[in-house]
Design a protein around this motif. Structure first.
Motif, PDB file in Angstrom:
ATOM      1  N   VAL A   1      11.182  12.085   4.523  1.00  0.00           N
ATOM      2  CA  VAL A   1      10.356  12.324   3.343  1.00  0.00           C
ATOM      3  C   VAL A   1      10.414  11.109   2.406  1.00  0.00           C
ATOM      4  O   VAL A   1       9.404  10.663   1.858  1.00  0.00           O
ATOM      5  CB  VAL A   1      10.807  13.623   2.623  1.00  0.00           C
ATOM      6  CG1 VAL A   1      10.151  13.742   1.252  1.00  0.00           C
ATOM      7  CG2 VAL A   1      10.475  14.839   3.461  1.00  0.00           C
ATOM      8  N   GLY A   2      11.634  10.532   2.307  1.00  0.00           N
ATOM      9  CA  GLY A   2      11.814   9.349   1.452  1.00  0.00           C
ATOM     10  C   GLY A   2      10.952   8.194   1.926  1.00  0.00           C
ATOM     11  O   GLY A   2      10.251   7.559   1.132  1.00  0.00           O
ATOM     12  N   ILE A   3      10.981   7.940   3.261  1.00  0.00           N
ATOM     13  CA  ILE A   3      10.216   6.807   3.810  1.00  0.00           C
ATOM     14  C   ILE A   3       8.714   7.039   3.598  1.00  0.00           C
ATOM     15  O   ILE A   3       7.986   6.152   3.142  1.00  0.00           O
ATOM     16  CB  ILE A   3      10.530   6.601   5.318  1.00  0.00           C
ATOM     17  CG1 ILE A   3      11.989   6.137   5.465  1.00  0.00           C
ATOM     18  CG2 ILE A   3       9.580   5.591   5.952  1.00  0.00           C
ATOM     19  CD1 ILE A   3      12.484   6.044   6.887  1.00  0.00           C
ATOM     20  N   ILE A   4       8.261   8.262   3.899  1.00  0.00           N
ATOM     21  CA  ILE A   4       6.818   8.554   3.744  1.00  0.00           C
ATOM     22  C   ILE A   4       6.412   8.382   2.277  1.00  0.00           C
ATOM     23  O   ILE A   4       5.376   7.795   1.970  1.00  0.00           O
ATOM     24  CB  ILE A   4       6.484   9.972   4.264  1.00  0.00           C
ATOM     25  CG1 ILE A   4       6.763  10.046   5.771  1.00  0.00           C
ATOM     26  CG2 ILE A   4       5.014  10.314   3.988  1.00  0.00           C
ATOM     27  CD1 ILE A   4       6.622  11.410   6.383  1.00  0.00           C
ATOM     28  N   SER A   5       7.273   8.865   1.365  1.00  0.00           N
ATOM     29  CA  SER A   5       6.952   8.746  -0.076  1.00  0.00           C
ATOM     30  C   SER A   5       6.782   7.291  -0.477  1.00  0.00           C
ATOM     31  O   SER A   5       5.847   6.931  -1.187  1.00  0.00           O
ATOM     32  CB  SER A   5       8.069   9.335  -0.930  1.00  0.00           C
ATOM     33  OG  SER A   5       8.074  10.704  -0.814  1.00  0.00           O
ATOM     34  N   THR A   6       7.726   6.431   0.002  1.00  0.00           N
ATOM     35  CA  THR A   6       7.664   5.012  -0.370  1.00  0.00           C
ATOM     36  C   THR A   6       6.372   4.391   0.155  1.00  0.00           C
ATOM     37  O   THR A   6       5.669   3.671  -0.566  1.00  0.00           O
ATOM     38  CB  THR A   6       8.880   4.250   0.207  1.00  0.00           C
ATOM     39  OG1 THR A   6      10.041   5.018  -0.092  1.00  0.00           O
ATOM     40  CG2 THR A   6       9.009   2.860  -0.338  1.00  0.00           C
ATOM     41  N   ALA A   7       6.067   4.684   1.458  1.00  0.00           N
ATOM     42  CA  ALA A   7       4.852   4.108   2.045  1.00  0.00           C
ATOM     43  C   ALA A   7       3.621   4.573   1.280  1.00  0.00           C
ATOM     44  O   ALA A   7       2.732   3.778   0.956  1.00  0.00           O
ATOM     45  CB  ALA A   7       4.763   4.516   3.514  1.00  0.00           C
ATOM     46  N   LEU A   8       3.607   5.876   0.966  1.00  0.00           N
ATOM     47  CA  LEU A   8       2.450   6.429   0.230  1.00  0.00           C
ATOM     48  C   LEU A   8       2.282   5.758  -1.127  1.00  0.00           C
ATOM     49  O   LEU A   8       1.178   5.420  -1.528  1.00  0.00           O
ATOM     50  CB  LEU A   8       2.665   7.931  -0.001  1.00  0.00           C
ATOM     51  CG  LEU A   8       2.097   8.878   1.045  1.00  0.00           C
ATOM     52  CD1 LEU A   8       2.375  10.318   0.645  1.00  0.00           C
ATOM     53  CD2 LEU A   8       0.599   8.682   1.206  1.00  0.00           C
ATOM     54  N   SER A   9       3.420   5.523  -1.802  1.00  0.00           N
ATOM     55  CA  SER A   9       3.293   4.949  -3.153  1.00  0.00           C
ATOM     56  C   SER A   9       2.782   3.510  -3.075  1.00  0.00           C
ATOM     57  O   SER A   9       2.005   3.076  -3.924  1.00  0.00           O
ATOM     58  CB  SER A   9       4.599   5.068  -3.942  1.00  0.00           C
ATOM     59  OG  SER A   9       5.439   4.004  -3.632  1.00  0.00           O
ATOM     60  N   GLY A  10       3.198   2.762  -1.990  1.00  0.00           N
ATOM     61  CA  GLY A  10       2.706   1.390  -1.822  1.00  0.00           C
ATOM     62  C   GLY A  10       1.198   1.367  -1.629  1.00  0.00           C
ATOM     63  O   GLY A  10       0.461   0.644  -2.308  1.00  0.00           O
ATOM     64  N   VAL A  11       0.720   2.224  -0.703  1.00  0.00           N
ATOM     65  CA  VAL A  11      -0.717   2.261  -0.399  1.00  0.00           C
ATOM     66  C   VAL A  11      -1.496   2.706  -1.639  1.00  0.00           C
ATOM     67  O   VAL A  11      -2.528   2.118  -2.003  1.00  0.00           O
ATOM     68  CB  VAL A  11      -0.987   3.239   0.788  1.00  0.00           C
ATOM     69  CG1 VAL A  11      -2.471   3.409   1.015  1.00  0.00           C
ATOM     70  CG2 VAL A  11      -0.307   2.734   2.040  1.00  0.00           C
ATOM     71  N   THR A  12      -0.964   3.737  -2.314  1.00  0.00           N
ATOM     72  CA  THR A  12      -1.664   4.260  -3.485  1.00  0.00           C
ATOM     73  C   THR A  12      -1.785   3.188  -4.552  1.00  0.00           C
ATOM     74  O   THR A  12      -2.841   3.007  -5.160  1.00  0.00           O
ATOM     75  CB  THR A  12      -0.889   5.476  -4.059  1.00  0.00           C
ATOM     76  OG1 THR A  12      -0.569   6.332  -3.001  1.00  0.00           O
ATOM     77  CG2 THR A  12      -1.704   6.214  -5.092  1.00  0.00           C
ATOM     78  N   ARG A  13      -0.681   2.452  -4.772  1.00  0.00           N
ATOM     79  CA  ARG A  13      -0.724   1.427  -5.825  1.00  0.00           C
ATOM     80  C   ARG A  13      -1.774   0.359  -5.520  1.00  0.00           C
ATOM     81  O   ARG A  13      -2.527  -0.065  -6.383  1.00  0.00           O
ATOM     82  CB  ARG A  13       0.665   0.788  -5.981  1.00  0.00           C
ATOM     83  CG  ARG A  13       0.790   0.026  -7.273  1.00  0.00           C
ATOM     84  CD  ARG A  13       2.208  -0.314  -7.587  1.00  0.00           C
ATOM     85  NE  ARG A  13       3.046   0.868  -7.726  1.00  0.00           N
ATOM     86  CZ  ARG A  13       4.380   0.808  -7.799  1.00  0.00           C
ATOM     87  NH1 ARG A  13       4.988  -0.330  -7.705  1.00  0.00           N
ATOM     88  NH2 ARG A  13       5.075   1.919  -7.946  1.00  0.00           N
ATOM     89  N   TYR A  14      -1.824  -0.061  -4.236  1.00  0.00           N
ATOM     90  CA  TYR A  14      -2.783  -1.092  -3.848  1.00  0.00           C
ATOM     91  C   TYR A  14      -4.224  -0.601  -4.094  1.00  0.00           C
ATOM     92  O   TYR A  14      -5.031  -1.276  -4.730  1.00  0.00           O
ATOM     93  CB  TYR A  14      -2.584  -1.440  -2.363  1.00  0.00           C
ATOM     94  CG  TYR A  14      -3.622  -2.395  -1.828  1.00  0.00           C
ATOM     95  CD1 TYR A  14      -3.483  -3.772  -2.028  1.00  0.00           C
ATOM     96  CD2 TYR A  14      -4.743  -1.922  -1.148  1.00  0.00           C
ATOM     97  CE1 TYR A  14      -4.452  -4.651  -1.563  1.00  0.00           C
ATOM     98  CE2 TYR A  14      -5.709  -2.801  -0.680  1.00  0.00           C
ATOM     99  CZ  TYR A  14      -5.556  -4.158  -0.885  1.00  0.00           C
ATOM    100  OH  TYR A  14      -6.511  -5.024  -0.421  1.00  0.00           O
ATOM    101  N   LEU A  15      -4.505   0.623  -3.596  1.00  0.00           N
ATOM    102  CA  LEU A  15      -5.870   1.156  -3.736  1.00  0.00           C
ATOM    103  C   LEU A  15      -6.219   1.394  -5.196  1.00  0.00           C
ATOM    104  O   LEU A  15      -7.346   1.185  -5.633  1.00  0.00           O
ATOM    105  CB  LEU A  15      -5.994   2.472  -2.961  1.00  0.00           C
ATOM    106  CG  LEU A  15      -5.890   2.341  -1.448  1.00  0.00           C
ATOM    107  CD1 LEU A  15      -5.938   3.705  -0.785  1.00  0.00           C
ATOM    108  CD2 LEU A  15      -7.032   1.472  -0.908  1.00  0.00           C
ATOM    109  N   HIS A  16      -5.194   1.780  -5.936  1.00  0.00           N
ATOM    110  CA  HIS A  16      -5.387   2.065  -7.352  1.00  0.00           C
ATOM    111  C   HIS A  16      -5.771   0.796  -8.111  1.00  0.00           C
ATOM    112  O   HIS A  16      -6.713   0.777  -8.906  1.00  0.00           O
ATOM    113  CB  HIS A  16      -4.081   2.644  -7.882  1.00  0.00           C
ATOM    114  CG  HIS A  16      -4.202   3.157  -9.260  1.00  0.00           C
ATOM    115  ND1 HIS A  16      -3.891   2.395 -10.346  1.00  0.00           N
ATOM    116  CD2 HIS A  16      -4.627   4.338  -9.731  1.00  0.00           C
ATOM    117  CE1 HIS A  16      -4.125   3.098 -11.425  1.00  0.00           C
ATOM    118  NE2 HIS A  16      -4.561   4.276 -11.090  1.00  0.00           N
ATOM    119  N   THR A  17      -5.044  -0.303  -7.821  1.00  0.00           N
ATOM    120  CA  THR A  17      -5.331  -1.577  -8.487  1.00  0.00           C
ATOM    121  C   THR A  17      -6.754  -2.036  -8.154  1.00  0.00           C
ATOM    122  O   THR A  17      -7.486  -2.514  -9.019  1.00  0.00           O
ATOM    123  CB  THR A  17      -4.322  -2.657  -8.033  1.00  0.00           C
ATOM    124  OG1 THR A  17      -3.023  -2.114  -8.192  1.00  0.00           O
ATOM    125  CG2 THR A  17      -4.439  -3.937  -8.815  1.00  0.00           C
TER     126      THR A  17
END
Ligand code: ATP
Length: 573
Positions: free
Chosen positions: A81-97
């Motif tokens: 869950v930790g790994i998936i959360s980190t990956a999700l937050s990276g992708v989200t931040r990129y798309l968000h920017t």
């Protein structure tokens, strides 16, 4: 929906309704990206909500139940869950920017495009620093809200609902504490609302004052030094800084109290939960893992409440900025777009007529022109003179249609200029004035500014005709040398010759030299005017000058006096 939103935010009958509608036009094309990001946010929130539950299972079913297999499986699950959360937050931040940037640039682009339609009067009455701060700070504030706060609101609502569901699942009785805390927080917030708005508006205005000061004084540094007023300007800057800081601190204090009371309420609620829940655990009525998970979910419920409260402040900031941007947006162009505009006919000869022109600047009573009439035959060289401030440049501005006269008309080859597309009209009139605009870039780029399609040979020929050879020979990279911002490393005469070269390249039907050669000596002036006469022979030339030598050789003389156009000593009309 926009009316409701506007009324809910500004509380003054929704005067921002139209502004919200405008804002929505930038968000709408990004619907797909927004939906994608929302989906990712839902996943991310789910992952975050899962963690405390896993901790509870680990403690109660693994540790306390002494089940090693469960311990290992839950631990492995936690890592995944930790790994998936980190990956999700990276992708989200990129798309968000990316999304955020697209909306920001579209907003700024739209506003800049609108500013391009506004008349010189608008720029005359507005401080450039203030415009800068609206285009930069305020637009960014709106974009931050439109994207950042929107997502934070969505994940907050998800987080809040998820945590409350978890809290209820763990203990509905203890969850009642949250039900007391949230309404108290909301009441406090409503009370603080106006105060925050007033402070935010003041701070934005202070920031505009600072930008204006810098924009006005930095280009005038040489003059300030020459009159020894550096100290005075430093004192002014100091005062502006102090005012800014004092208002910033007031805003900080207001924001602090807006957030601090809810924060304290949260700590109190959490302590109460530990006291009551802890007692149940000691009594053996509740499990330790559940108490820990409850406390974590309580924190997780408070986080979203706090960010929703922060959202309240963000909404205030945004509505202030939206109001300031809207003030620019509703500014009407002096010459509104007209679908019936016609292109300039190809065979225009440059015959001008001013027919009973009357004009006063918007908001001013004094008539600059009063039923003024004159006729300028195609291809003639006309000297326009008159006392300083009488309205000579204004007449040229009317000719280029920066303003329309209150009555009367101007015709070009018998066509009322109000029916011609102003873009084409202005391209057909080259004006070399006292204020020469030079941009940062090479000499050749500056010469070809009005005619980007001109070839290198054409640029060189125009430079030669405008007597720029000696300047080009002096510069390290010749015509490709970079000339400083606004051409500050050049003499007044050199700047004027660049403007003349630019006008030559523009190949206009009418050429206006408005004090264009005032900064060069009479010998150079004679050369430039000779060159202009040769190059523009057969085209209409209007020369404005206080110098007799500039006007000598004109075929016709027009004098502007008391709002009338006179021919020599006799009134034409
Ligand atoms: N944007 C404006 N808004 C209001 N008044 C203006 C504006 N521009 C110029 N004026 C006023 O209109 C009058 C005519 O100005 P204009 O620049 O046309 O005179 P001019 O004859 O070209 O002067 P000069 O020979 O000194 O260049 C002046 O009184 C000036 O103060």
């Amino acid at each position: 929906m926009f009316r409701w939103l506007s009324a809910a935010i500004d509380g003054q009958g929704g005067h921002l309704e139209d502004a919200f509608r405008w804002l929505y036009t930038f968000v709408k094309p990004q619907t797909k990206a927004i939906m994608g990001l929302m989906l990712l946010s839902v996943f991310a929130s789910g992952m975050v909500l899962l963690q405390p539950w896993l901790t509870k299972t680990l403690i109660d079913d693994g540790l306390i139940a002494k089940d090693y297999d469960t311990l290992v499986s839950v631990a492995l699950l936690m890592i995944s869950v930790g790994i998936i959360s980190t990956a999700l937050s990276g992708v989200t931040r990129y798309l968000h920017t990316r999304l955020s940037g697209r909306i920001l640039f579209a907003l700024r682009d739209n506003l800049y495009q609108h500013l391009q339609t506004l008349s010189p009067s608008f720029y005359g009455k507005r401080r450039i620093g203030d415009l800068l701060s609206r285009l930069d700070g305020d637009v960014a504030e709106i974009q931050r809200f439109a994207v950042d706060s929107m997502f934070s609101a969505v994940s907050s609502v998800l987080g809040l609902v998820g945590s409350v569901v978890m809290l209820l699942a763990l203990s509905w009785k203890l969850s009642l504490l949250v039900l007391i805390m949230i309404p108290l927080e909301v009441l406090w917030l409503r009370w603080m609302r106006r105060k925050v708005e007033v402070r935010v508006r003041t701070i934005r205005e202070r920031s505009a004052d600072l930008s204006s000061f810098l924009v006005e004084t930095l280009p005038a540094m040489k003059f300030i030094q020459s009159v020894g007023q550096e100290h005075r300007e430093r004192v002014k800057l100091n005062t502006l800084n102090e005012n800014y800081l004092s208002d910033l601190l007031k805003l900080q204090v207001t924001e602090f109290f807006t957030q601090a009371i809810p924060g304290t309420l949260t700590s109190l609620t959490r302590a109460s939960a530990f006291l009551i829940g802890g007692y149940w655990v000691i009594q053996g009525d509740w499990q330790l893992g559940s108490l820990i998970a409850f406390s974590t979910y309580l924190g997780m419920a408070v986080g979203p409440v706090n960010s929703l409260l922060g959202l309240y402040v963000a909404i205030q900031r945004m509505s202030v900025s939206l109001g300031r941007v809207n003030e620019l947006r509703i500014e009407q162009p002096e010459i509104p777009h007209d679908a019936s505009w016609k292109p300039l006919p190809e065979n225009v000869t440059g015959e001008l007529r001013f027919n009973n022109l009357s004009f006063a600047y918007p908001g001013r009573e004094q008539l600059i022109l009063s039923e003024a009439s004159a006729e300028i035959p195609a291809g003639s060289k006309v000297a326009l003179s008159g006392p300083s401030g009488v309205g000579k440049s204004t007449l040229i501005d009317l000719m280029q249609r920066y303003y329309d006269p209150q009555s009367g008309s101007i015709t070009l080859d018998g066509i009322d200029i109000r029916t011609i597309n102003p873009l084409e009209l202005r391209k057909s009139i080259a004006v070399v004035s006292q204020d020469i605009v030079l941009f940062r870039g090479s000499l050749s780029e500056n010469i070809r500014y009005a005619s980007p399609e001109a070839s290198d040979q054409q640029v060189e020929a125009a430079a030669e005709q405008a007597q720029l050879q000696s300047l080009i020979a002096e510069l390290p990279q010749g015509i490709d040398s970079i000339i400083g911002e606004r051409g500050q490393q050049l003499s007044g005469g050199q700047r004027q010759r660049i403007a003349i070269a630019r006008a030559l390249l523009q190949n206009p039907i009418i050429l206006v030299l408005d004090e264009a050669t005032a900064a060069v000596d009479e010998a150079t002036e004679a050369q430039v005017i000779d060159a202009v006469d040769q190059l523009f022979a057969g085209r209409t030339r209007i020369l404005i000058s206080h110098r007799a030598s500039t006007l000598a050789g004109a075929e016709q003389r027009v004098i502007l006096q008391d709002g009338k156009l006179l021919a020599g000593e006799a009134i034409i009309a």
